[in-house]
Design an enzyme around this catalytic site. Structure first.
Site, PDB file in Angstrom:
ATOM      1  N   ASP A   5       1.002  -0.739   0.436  1.00 40.17           N
ATOM      2  CA  ASP A   5       0.217  -0.432   0.610  1.00 40.17           C
ATOM      3  C   ASP A   5       0.922   1.447  -0.163  1.00 40.17           C
ATOM      4  O   ASP A   5       0.387   2.728  -0.926  1.00 40.17           O
ATOM      5  CB  ASP A   5      -0.425  -0.235   1.317  1.00 40.17           C
ATOM      6  CG  ASP A   5      -2.016  -1.306   1.107  1.00 40.17           C
ATOM      7  OD1 ASP A   5      -3.260  -0.666   0.641  1.00 40.17           O
ATOM      8  OD2 ASP A   5      -1.675  -2.028   1.613  1.00 40.17           O
ATOM      9  N   GLU A  30      -5.132   7.594   0.071  1.00 41.72           N
ATOM     10  CA  GLU A  30      -5.720   6.950   1.317  1.00 41.72           C
ATOM     11  C   GLU A  30      -4.205   7.175   2.460  1.00 41.72           C
ATOM     12  O   GLU A  30      -5.203   6.511   4.078  1.00 41.72           O
ATOM     13  CB  GLU A  30      -5.826   5.507   0.913  1.00 41.72           C
ATOM     14  CG  GLU A  30      -6.313   4.827   1.889  1.00 41.72           C
ATOM     15  CD  GLU A  30      -7.086   3.049   1.830  1.00 41.72           C
ATOM     16  OE1 GLU A  30      -6.273   2.631   0.802  1.00 41.72           O
ATOM     17  OE2 GLU A  30      -7.603   2.472   2.754  1.00 41.72           O
ATOM     18  N   ASP A  93      -5.695   5.609  -3.812  1.00 36.80           N
ATOM     19  CA  ASP A  93      -6.194   3.902  -3.063  1.00 36.80           C
ATOM     20  C   ASP A  93      -4.888   3.301  -4.260  1.00 36.80           C
ATOM     21  O   ASP A  93      -5.493   2.674  -5.333  1.00 36.80           O
ATOM     22  CB  ASP A  93      -7.854   3.488  -3.341  1.00 36.80           C
ATOM     23  CG  ASP A  93      -7.752   2.359  -2.710  1.00 36.80           C
ATOM     24  OD1 ASP A  93      -7.069   2.127  -2.109  1.00 36.80           O
ATOM     25  OD2 ASP A  93      -8.585   2.274  -1.874  1.00 36.80           O
ATOM     26  N   ILE A  95      -3.840   0.766  -2.761  1.00 34.68           N
ATOM     27  CA  ILE A  95      -4.087  -0.631  -3.076  1.00 34.68           C
ATOM     28  C   ILE A  95      -5.790  -0.740  -2.578  1.00 34.68           C
ATOM     29  O   ILE A  95      -5.681  -0.831  -1.439  1.00 34.68           O
ATOM     30  CB  ILE A  95      -3.374  -1.954  -2.483  1.00 34.68           C
ATOM     31  CG1 ILE A  95      -2.164  -1.309  -2.694  1.00 34.68           C
ATOM     32  CG2 ILE A  95      -3.805  -3.261  -2.700  1.00 34.68           C
ATOM     33  CD1 ILE A  95      -1.335  -3.064  -3.192  1.00 34.68           C
ATOM     34  N   ASP A  96      -6.785  -1.345  -3.858  1.00 34.14           N
ATOM     35  CA  ASP A  96      -7.733  -1.107  -3.390  1.00 34.14           C
ATOM     36  C   ASP A  96      -7.979  -2.490  -3.590  1.00 34.14           C
ATOM     37  O   ASP A  96      -7.727  -3.318  -4.087  1.00 34.14           O
ATOM     38  CB  ASP A  96      -8.843   0.045  -4.383  1.00 34.14           C
ATOM     39  CG  ASP A  96     -10.541  -0.477  -4.032  1.00 34.14           C
ATOM     40  OD1 ASP A  96     -10.119  -0.473  -2.477  1.00 34.14           O
ATOM     41  OD2 ASP A  96     -10.968  -0.962  -4.484  1.00 34.14           O
ATOM     42  N   THR A  98      -7.085  -4.692   0.258  1.00 32.39           N
ATOM     43  CA  THR A  98      -5.880  -4.917   0.131  1.00 32.39           C
ATOM     44  C   THR A  98      -6.317  -6.877   0.884  1.00 32.39           C
ATOM     45  O   THR A  98      -4.573  -7.027   1.526  1.00 32.39           O
ATOM     46  CB  THR A  98      -5.226  -3.728   2.118  1.00 32.39           C
ATOM     47  OG1 THR A  98      -5.323  -2.908   1.497  1.00 32.39           O
ATOM     48  CG2 THR A  98      -4.667  -4.554   2.477  1.00 32.39           C
ATOM     49  N   ASP A 254     -12.859   5.308  -3.249  1.00 33.40           N
ATOM     50  CA  ASP A 254     -13.017   3.909  -3.026  1.00 33.40           C
ATOM     51  C   ASP A 254     -14.213   3.530  -4.330  1.00 33.40           C
ATOM     52  O   ASP A 254     -14.438   2.483  -5.093  1.00 33.40           O
ATOM     53  CB  ASP A 254     -13.872   3.671  -2.239  1.00 33.40           C
ATOM     54  CG  ASP A 254     -12.400   3.025  -0.902  1.00 33.40           C
ATOM     55  OD1 ASP A 254     -11.921   2.048  -1.484  1.00 33.40           O
ATOM     56  OD2 ASP A 254     -12.782   2.209   0.374  1.00 33.40           O
TER      57      ASP A 254
HETATM   58  P1  AMP Z   1     -14.754  -4.275  -1.372  1.00 28.25           P
HETATM   59  O1  AMP Z   1     -13.617  -5.239  -1.647  1.00 28.25           O
HETATM   60  O2  AMP Z   1     -16.105  -3.596  -2.528  1.00 28.25           O
HETATM   61  O3  AMP Z   1     -15.638  -4.801   0.026  1.00 28.25           O
HETATM   62  O4  AMP Z   1     -14.265  -2.420  -1.216  1.00 28.25           O
HETATM   63  C1  AMP Z   1     -12.659  -2.836  -0.281  1.00 28.25           C
HETATM   64  C2  AMP Z   1     -12.967  -1.296   0.022  1.00 28.25           C
HETATM   65  O5  AMP Z   1     -14.173  -0.826   1.261  1.00 28.25           O
HETATM   66  C3  AMP Z   1     -11.721  -1.130   1.185  1.00 28.25           C
HETATM   67  O6  AMP Z   1     -10.733   0.351   0.044  1.00 28.25           O
HETATM   68  C4  AMP Z   1     -12.274   0.275   2.265  1.00 28.25           C
HETATM   69  O7  AMP Z   1     -12.145   0.922   2.089  1.00 28.25           O
HETATM   70  C5  AMP Z   1     -13.781  -0.198   2.426  1.00 28.25           C
HETATM   71  N1  AMP Z   1     -14.270  -0.912   3.876  1.00 28.25           N
HETATM   72  C6  AMP Z   1     -13.230  -1.250   4.717  1.00 28.25           C
HETATM   73  N2  AMP Z   1     -14.455  -1.477   5.460  1.00 28.25           N
HETATM   74  C7  AMP Z   1     -15.247  -1.036   5.108  1.00 28.25           C
HETATM   75  C8  AMP Z   1     -17.004  -1.858   5.975  1.00 28.25           C
HETATM   76  N3  AMP Z   1     -17.076  -1.976   7.494  1.00 28.25           N
HETATM   77  N4  AMP Z   1     -17.850  -1.762   5.373  1.00 28.25           N
HETATM   78  C9  AMP Z   1     -17.760  -1.256   3.870  1.00 28.25           C
HETATM   79  N5  AMP Z   1     -16.607  -1.294   3.110  1.00 28.25           N
HETATM   80  C10 AMP Z   1     -15.930  -0.931   3.977  1.00 28.25           C
HETATM   81 MG    MG Z   2      -9.708   0.935  -1.008  1.00 28.00          MG
END
Ligand code: AMP
Ligand code: MG
Length: 325
Positions: A5, A30, A93, A95-96, A98, A254
């Site tokens: 990241d 981020e 971001d 690393i989206d 992670t 995100d």
């Molecule tokens: P995804 O894989 O589509 O769920 O997206 C990943 C992103 O969800 C990450 O980069 C985080 O910023 C975000 N994230 C982290 N914790 C949560 C949570 N509790 N609810 C929803 N999104 C989250």
């Molecule tokens: Mg992200």
């Protein structure tokens, strides 16, 4: 946060500053260096980050002088901008997804450009996303450790406002990018929907209920990160539904890059009440103030159907605190 990241944020900033020398530079990123500088473990991690950043620079730009740990901290901390409604900001971001990266599933490096609160450019690099249409096996844990070149894994997407969305292989430079469009021709029975792999990130019971109501028969594709937006843009799937916990505030990095990648491919994106996403109010989306938030990204016909279905579903079904599974 992982070494990757921090390293990716430092490298993207290095690369942007090299590409636009002398231009005003502001980045909503981020990561920041606080955790790296505040403990002995952090400092060890900073050494590792610097090592990998230098290794990458040496491979991609031979002859580049190695960076010091201070240089790397400075690069990471360019990401401290608060964004806002006026001016130009990169949104990163590094690393989206992670968790997907660590689990060898999907993840993406996501860069957007905001101009007076509007996303005008976006790029997604998804190293584990195959160049062919995704299938369930590509989303499953541990299935992505294949040779990128031999198996054609690794996709990138780029979009500019009014100019369309293009895709191409991430690891073979020099090949032409192809313009892509979302696929709005499928009947619901043949359409696929996508959602987070992580059950805490989105209410999967609600997405299943919406899908059932609009006549979707196939199970969801569960993918981490904005790789979902890339998959929607090139027609692998027709819908991405995200229903985060009520207390969750979405961060602009995100969604910024992914949003323009799908809209320039002909798809629609709003919150779950049909409002446009608002990237103009700083690092987060604006407070919900009683609204439901979330994200519905879909082909035009599917988006319309989902809005209708959501308006007919009872409010109890929409309540989610991230633990109801
Ligand atoms: P995804 O894989 O589509 O769920 O997206 C990943 C992103 O969800 C990450 O980069 C985080 O910023 C975000 N994230 C982290 N914790 C949560 C949570 N509790 N609810 C929803 N999104 C989250
Ligand atoms: Mg992200």
């Amino acid at each position: 946060m992982t070494v990757a990241d921090y390293g990716a944020q430092a490298l993207v900033v290095w690369s942007l500053k090299r590409s636009f020398p002398g231009a005003p530079f502001s980045l909503v990123g981020e990561e920041d260096s606080d955790d790296l500088l505040s403990s002995p473990q952090g400092l060890i991690m900073l050494e590792k980050v610097t090592h990998f950043v230098n290794e990458t620079l040496a491979a991609s730009y031979p002859g580049t002088a190695p960076l010091t740990t201070d240089d790397v901290v400075d690069l990471i901390d360019y990401g401290v901008s608060d964004g806002g409604p006026v001016g130009r900001y990169w949104v990163l971001d590094p690393i989206d997804g992670t968790r997907g990266f660590v689990g060898m599933r999907q993840y993406a490096v996501c860069l957007g450009l905001l101009d007076n609160g509007e996303v005008v450019v976006g790029a997604l690099g998804a190293p584990n996303l195959p160049q062919w249409s995704i299938s369930e096996v590509d989303c499953a844990e541990g299935q992505s450790g294949r040779s990128f070149v031999e198996d054609g894994v690794g996709s990138m997407f780029a979009a500019e406002i009014g100019k369309g969305t293009y895709t191409g292989p991430l690891f073979e430079s020099g090949l032409p990018m192809q313009r892509v469009f979302c696929n709005d021709t499928l009947p619901p029975a043949k359409a696929r929907y996508m959602e987070s792999f992580e059950v805490k990130h989105s209410n999967h019971k609600l997405s299943l209920a919406v899908a059932g109501k609009i006549g979707i028969e196939l199970p969801s594709l569960k993918l981490d990160s904005q790789a979902k937006y890339g998959a929607l843009a090139r027609g692998d799937a027709s819908i991405f539904m995200r229903f985060p916990p009520a207390s969750y505030r979405e961060k602009i990095w995100d969604h910024a890059a992914g949003a323009i990648v799908i809209t320039e491919a002909g798809a629609c994106i709003t919150d779950t009440e049909g409002n446009p996403l608002d990237f103009s109010q700083g690092r987060f989306f604006p407070p919900l103030n009683g609204k439901n938030g979330g994200v519905i990204a879909a082909t035009p016909s599917m988006h319309k159907a989902i809005m209708q279905a959501l308006s007919e579903l009872p409010d109890e079904m929409k309540m989610f605190d991230g633990s109801m599974h």
